[in-house]
Design a protein around this motif. Structure first.
Motif, PDB file in Angstrom:
ATOM      1  N   MET A 257     -30.650  15.344 -11.814  1.00  0.00           N
ATOM      2  CA  MET A 257     -31.231  13.991 -11.718  1.00  0.00           C
ATOM      3  C   MET A 257     -32.257  13.942 -10.585  1.00  0.00           C
ATOM      4  SD  MET A 257     -27.736  11.807 -12.409  1.00  0.00           S
ATOM      5  CE  MET A 257     -28.372  10.220 -11.926  1.00  0.00           C
ATOM      6  N   GLU A 258     -31.953  14.613  -9.483  1.00  0.00           N
ATOM      7  CA  GLU A 258     -32.900  14.678  -8.359  1.00  0.00           C
ATOM      8  C   GLU A 258     -34.204  15.344  -8.799  1.00  0.00           C
ATOM      9  OE1 GLU A 258     -34.267  14.188  -4.430  1.00  0.00           O
ATOM     10  OE2 GLU A 258     -32.326  13.497  -5.169  1.00  0.00           O
TER      11      GLU A 258
ATOM     12  N   TYR B 249     -25.626  13.992  -2.716  1.00  0.00           N
ATOM     13  CA  TYR B 249     -24.384  13.591  -3.386  1.00  0.00           C
ATOM     14  C   TYR B 249     -23.885  14.734  -4.277  1.00  0.00           C
ATOM     15  CZ  TYR B 249     -21.076  10.670  -5.967  1.00  0.00           C
ATOM     16  OH  TYR B 249     -19.943  10.143  -6.525  1.00  0.00           O
ATOM     17  N   GLY B 250     -24.805  15.369  -4.988  1.00  0.00           N
ATOM     18  CA  GLY B 250     -24.445  16.504  -5.835  1.00  0.00           C
ATOM     19  C   GLY B 250     -23.835  17.645  -5.035  1.00  0.00           C
TER      20      GLY B 250
ATOM     21  N   GLU C   8     -20.281  18.028 -12.394  1.00  0.00           N
ATOM     22  CA  GLU C   8     -20.778  16.697 -12.006  1.00  0.00           C
ATOM     23  C   GLU C   8     -21.844  16.832 -10.915  1.00  0.00           C
ATOM     24  OE1 GLU C   8     -20.653  12.448 -12.433  1.00  0.00           O
ATOM     25  OE2 GLU C   8     -20.017  14.110 -13.676  1.00  0.00           O
TER      26      GLU C   8
ATOM     27  N   LYS D  57     -25.112  17.877 -12.356  1.00  0.00           N
ATOM     28  CA  LYS D  57     -25.744  16.737 -13.030  1.00  0.00           C
ATOM     29  C   LYS D  57     -26.619  15.955 -12.036  1.00  0.00           C
ATOM     30  CE  LYS D  57     -23.924  12.549 -13.983  1.00  0.00           C
ATOM     31  NZ  LYS D  57     -22.949  11.570 -14.459  1.00  0.00           N
ATOM     32  N   TYR D  58     -26.098  15.728 -10.841  1.00  0.00           N
ATOM     33  CA  TYR D  58     -26.862  14.987  -9.838  1.00  0.00           C
ATOM     34  C   TYR D  58     -28.030  15.801  -9.288  1.00  0.00           C
ATOM     35  CZ  TYR D  58     -23.823  10.988  -9.980  1.00  0.00           C
ATOM     36  OH  TYR D  58     -23.155   9.867 -10.391  1.00  0.00           O
TER      37      TYR D  58
ATOM     38  N   PHE E  97     -29.583  11.875  -4.612  1.00  0.00           N
ATOM     39  CA  PHE E  97     -28.892  12.534  -5.719  1.00  0.00           C
ATOM     40  C   PHE E  97     -28.504  13.962  -5.334  1.00  0.00           C
ATOM     41  CE2 PHE E  97     -31.190   9.702  -8.991  1.00  0.00           C
ATOM     42  CZ  PHE E  97     -30.095   8.875  -9.146  1.00  0.00           C
TER      43      PHE E  97
ATOM     44  N   MET F 133     -26.992   4.489  -4.835  1.00  0.00           N
ATOM     45  CA  MET F 133     -27.261   4.800  -6.246  1.00  0.00           C
ATOM     46  C   MET F 133     -26.928   3.626  -7.160  1.00  0.00           C
ATOM     47  SD  MET F 133     -26.137   8.815  -6.543  1.00  0.00           S
ATOM     48  CE  MET F 133     -24.491   8.574  -5.909  1.00  0.00           C
TER      49      MET F 133
ATOM     50  N   GLU G  26     -23.036   6.407  -2.895  1.00  0.00           N
ATOM     51  CA  GLU G  26     -22.686   5.669  -4.115  1.00  0.00           C
ATOM     52  C   GLU G  26     -23.262   4.260  -4.099  1.00  0.00           C
ATOM     53  OE1 GLU G  26     -18.454   6.210  -4.006  1.00  0.00           O
ATOM     54  OE2 GLU G  26     -18.590   8.186  -4.958  1.00  0.00           O
TER      55      GLU G  26
END
Length: 125
Positions: A101-102, A82-83, A94, A97-98, A79, A63, A60
């Motif tokens: 993003m990656e 974390y995802g 959620e 989503k990460y 990302f 990011m 976190e």
């Protein structure tokens, strides 16, 4: 050897040396990983809830505060990792989503992550 030739060689040697120093000093790293390596190592050696929390907090921080490094982007894999942690915690939407993003930031990860995302999307339906 003539004095002008010696001076020329000395000047050339000095400029090569100085350009080496300048290139090392002015070549910042592409990404700022913070203390990711330490936290990841701690978690891999002792996968306790405390070490997991410290690692997630490091994700976190990376990011939220990616202002250092030449690219000023979140480093590759952050990302996605974390995802995956979010998905493990039951926060599948959620986490996906990460993962997306990656793939957006690092298209080279898409070959693997598309399959993972598809697998979890099937589970959500």
């Amino acid at each position: 050897m003539k004095k002008s030739v010696k001076n020329g060689i000395l000047l050339l040697s000095a400029s090569v040396f100085l350009s080496g120093l300048v290139s090392c000093a002015s070549n910042p790293k592409l990404y700022d990983w913070g203390s990711y390596n330490d936290k990841c190592y701690d978690y891999s050696r002792n996968p306790s809830e405390w070490n997991r929390k410290l690692l997630v907090n490091q994700f976190e921080r990376i990011m939220d505060h990616q202002t250092f490094g030449q690219r000023k982007e979140v480093p590759p894999g952050i990302f996605a990792d974390y995802g995956f942690f979010l998905i493990q915690d039951g926060e599948t939407s959620e986490g996906l989503k990460y993962l997306r993003m990656e793939m957006e930031l690092y298209p080279e990860s898409s070959q693997f992550l598309k399959k993972v995302v598809a697998m979890f999307e099937e589970d959500e339906e």
